[in-house]
Write an enzyme that holds these catalytic residues in place. Structure first.
Site, mmCIF file in Angstrom:
data_model
loop_
_atom_site.group_PDB
_atom_site.id
_atom_site.type_symbol
_atom_site.label_atom_id
_atom_site.label_comp_id
_atom_site.label_asym_id
_atom_site.label_seq_id
_atom_site.Cartn_x
_atom_site.Cartn_y
_atom_site.Cartn_z
ATOM 1 N N GLN A 53 0.879 -1.236 -0.194
ATOM 2 C CA GLN A 53 -0.140 0.045 -0.070
ATOM 3 C C GLN A 53 0.774 1.254 -0.093
ATOM 4 O O GLN A 53 0.501 2.241 0.672
ATOM 5 C CB GLN A 53 -1.036 0.241 1.041
ATOM 6 C CG GLN A 53 -2.214 -0.950 1.174
ATOM 7 C CD GLN A 53 -2.970 -0.459 -0.157
ATOM 8 O OE1 GLN A 53 -2.941 0.688 -0.339
ATOM 9 N NE2 GLN A 53 -3.810 -1.334 -0.633
ATOM 10 N N SER A 54 1.999 1.283 -0.765
ATOM 11 C CA SER A 54 3.076 2.511 -0.656
ATOM 12 C C SER A 54 2.197 3.713 -1.238
ATOM 13 O O SER A 54 1.694 3.621 -2.329
ATOM 14 C CB SER A 54 4.038 1.999 -1.591
ATOM 15 O OG SER A 54 4.897 3.196 -1.807
ATOM 16 N N ASN A 55 2.079 4.611 -0.655
ATOM 17 C CA ASN A 55 1.646 6.004 -1.225
ATOM 18 C C ASN A 55 2.840 6.487 -2.074
ATOM 19 O O ASN A 55 2.518 7.328 -3.198
ATOM 20 C CB ASN A 55 1.439 6.988 -0.120
ATOM 21 C CG ASN A 55 0.529 6.648 1.172
ATOM 22 O OD1 ASN A 55 -0.573 6.388 0.757
ATOM 23 N ND2 ASN A 55 0.880 6.414 2.301
ATOM 24 N N ALA A 87 4.739 4.839 -4.225
ATOM 25 C CA ALA A 87 4.501 4.162 -5.527
ATOM 26 C C ALA A 87 3.439 4.541 -6.192
ATOM 27 O O ALA A 87 3.658 5.073 -7.577
ATOM 28 C CB ALA A 87 4.376 2.632 -5.305
#
Ligand SMILES: *Cc1c(COP(=O)(O)O)cnc(C)c1O
Length: 341
Positions: free
Chosen positions: A75-77, A79
């Protein structure tokens, strides 16, 4: 130092608002809490990586990159904001996503930031936990380079001296907003992870000799490592800006008491912070970063860490898109549990 000497793609909505949080301040009985809305930087639901990517993607463009690659948690912001920048600039984007939580809920694995990555046309591949993700990414990038593609790789969180320039600029912006409105700032608090946000802010604040203490609330690493990471990056950032020596080791302060079970695993204090901000101020925090940062802020306030007549600015680093990956924590009435008065 002069930030205009560095290449930059202007895509963020700046300046972000600086707003008071009167209902939250009242609920906690002081200090006076303000919020710097870096969740409102504009690109694909915003967040702090956008300021860093303005400098990083300009460098990618100058180097003639056809593809940008980066890595982060599922859930990388970061990325997601990289995928959005790449779409806007007409570059290919490939992501390496690490399963750091072991969550198998489809909301976690395919909604929230993952949905937005896909929507922006990025491709991604998954990795298990505990690998050297930077090395994994470079290996994939090298395979592509061997076929003749010009690939620009961005470290996790966009945290290198180029990315941190975005937060040097945020320190200038915040102080200038406070100066224009005669708001004396006594403390600045924010969530710290890959270190670029805190490194940039500390360099900017020190370069202006602002004398406002900055506190990072850790979300992953233990305190000595977190502070060391921030300090090293602050040194490199100051060097890049031609003001080596402005930051001392003691300027870097991180409190890592609010990591809880681990990265990406929200505890009850994080969920309470998310509910309080949502129900008192209509501000959306996230379960991985800003929720933990706010949990730290709230607990420190309750413990009397700040004086009642002081003014504390919480830098909201974004992340609300991740809420849709963590719906399991807010279902079955859990979201209204402990509803604020
Ligand atoms: C990445 C991130 C942070 C941490 O910033 P760093 O520069 O990595 O320390 C904080 N909040 C959110 C929402 C983030 O995505």
């Amino acid at each position: 130092m002069h930030l205009a000497r560095f290449p930059r793609v202007h895509l963020a909505h700046l300046p972000t608002p600086l707003e008071p949080l009167p209902r939250l301040s009242k609920e906690l009985g002081g200090p006076e809490i303000w919020i710097k809305r870096d969740d409102c930087t504009g690109l694909s639901t915003g967040g702090n990586k956008t300021r860093k990517l303005e400098f990083l993607m300009a460098e990618a463009q100058e180097l003639g990159a056809q593809c940008v690659m980066t890595q982060g948690a599922t859930q990388s912001n970061h990325a997601r904001q990289t995928a959005a920048f790449a779409a806007k600039l007409g570059m290919e984007c490939h992501l390496l996503l690490e399963d750091r939580t072991g969550y198998t809920d489809p909301a976690y694995t395919s909604n929230g930031n993952v949905l937005l990555d896909v929507l922006h046309g990025a491709s991604f591949e998954m990795r298990g936990p505990d690998l050297d993700m930077h090395a994994e990414m470079e290996a994939v990038a090298d395979q592509r380079r061997a076929t003749g593609q010009n690939v620009y790789t961005i470290p996790g969180g966009g945290s290198n001296a180029t990315g941190a320039l975005g937060y040097v600029n945020c320190a200038f912006e915040l102080l200038s907003q406070a100066n224009d409105r005669s708001l004396r700032l006594d403390h600045i608090v924010h969530a710290t992870g890959s270190a670029g946000t805190q490194a940039g802010l500390v360099v900017g604040l020190k370069a202006m000799n602002a004398n406002v203490p900055l506190l990072g609330i850790g979300v992953r690493a233990p305190q000595p490592k977190q502070e060391e990471n921030v300090f090293k990056l602050a040194l490199a950032t100051a060097e890049k800006l031609g003001c080596a020596g402005v930051v001392e080791r003691t300027d870097v302060v991180a409190n890592t008491d609010y990591v809880g079970e681990g990265y990406g695993l929200p505890g009850e204090d994080t969920l309470e912070a998310i509910r309080l901000f949502a129900q008192l101020e209509s501000v959306l925090l996230d379960p991985v970063y800003s929720g933990k940062g706010a949990a730290g802020l709230i607990d420190l306030i309750r413990k009397g860490h700040f004086k009642k007549d002081e003014r504390v600015v919480f830098v909201h680093t974004g992340g609300s898109a991740a809420l849709f990956g963590y719906t399991q924590f807010f279902s079955n009435g859990a979201a209204s549990k402990g509803k604020a008065a």
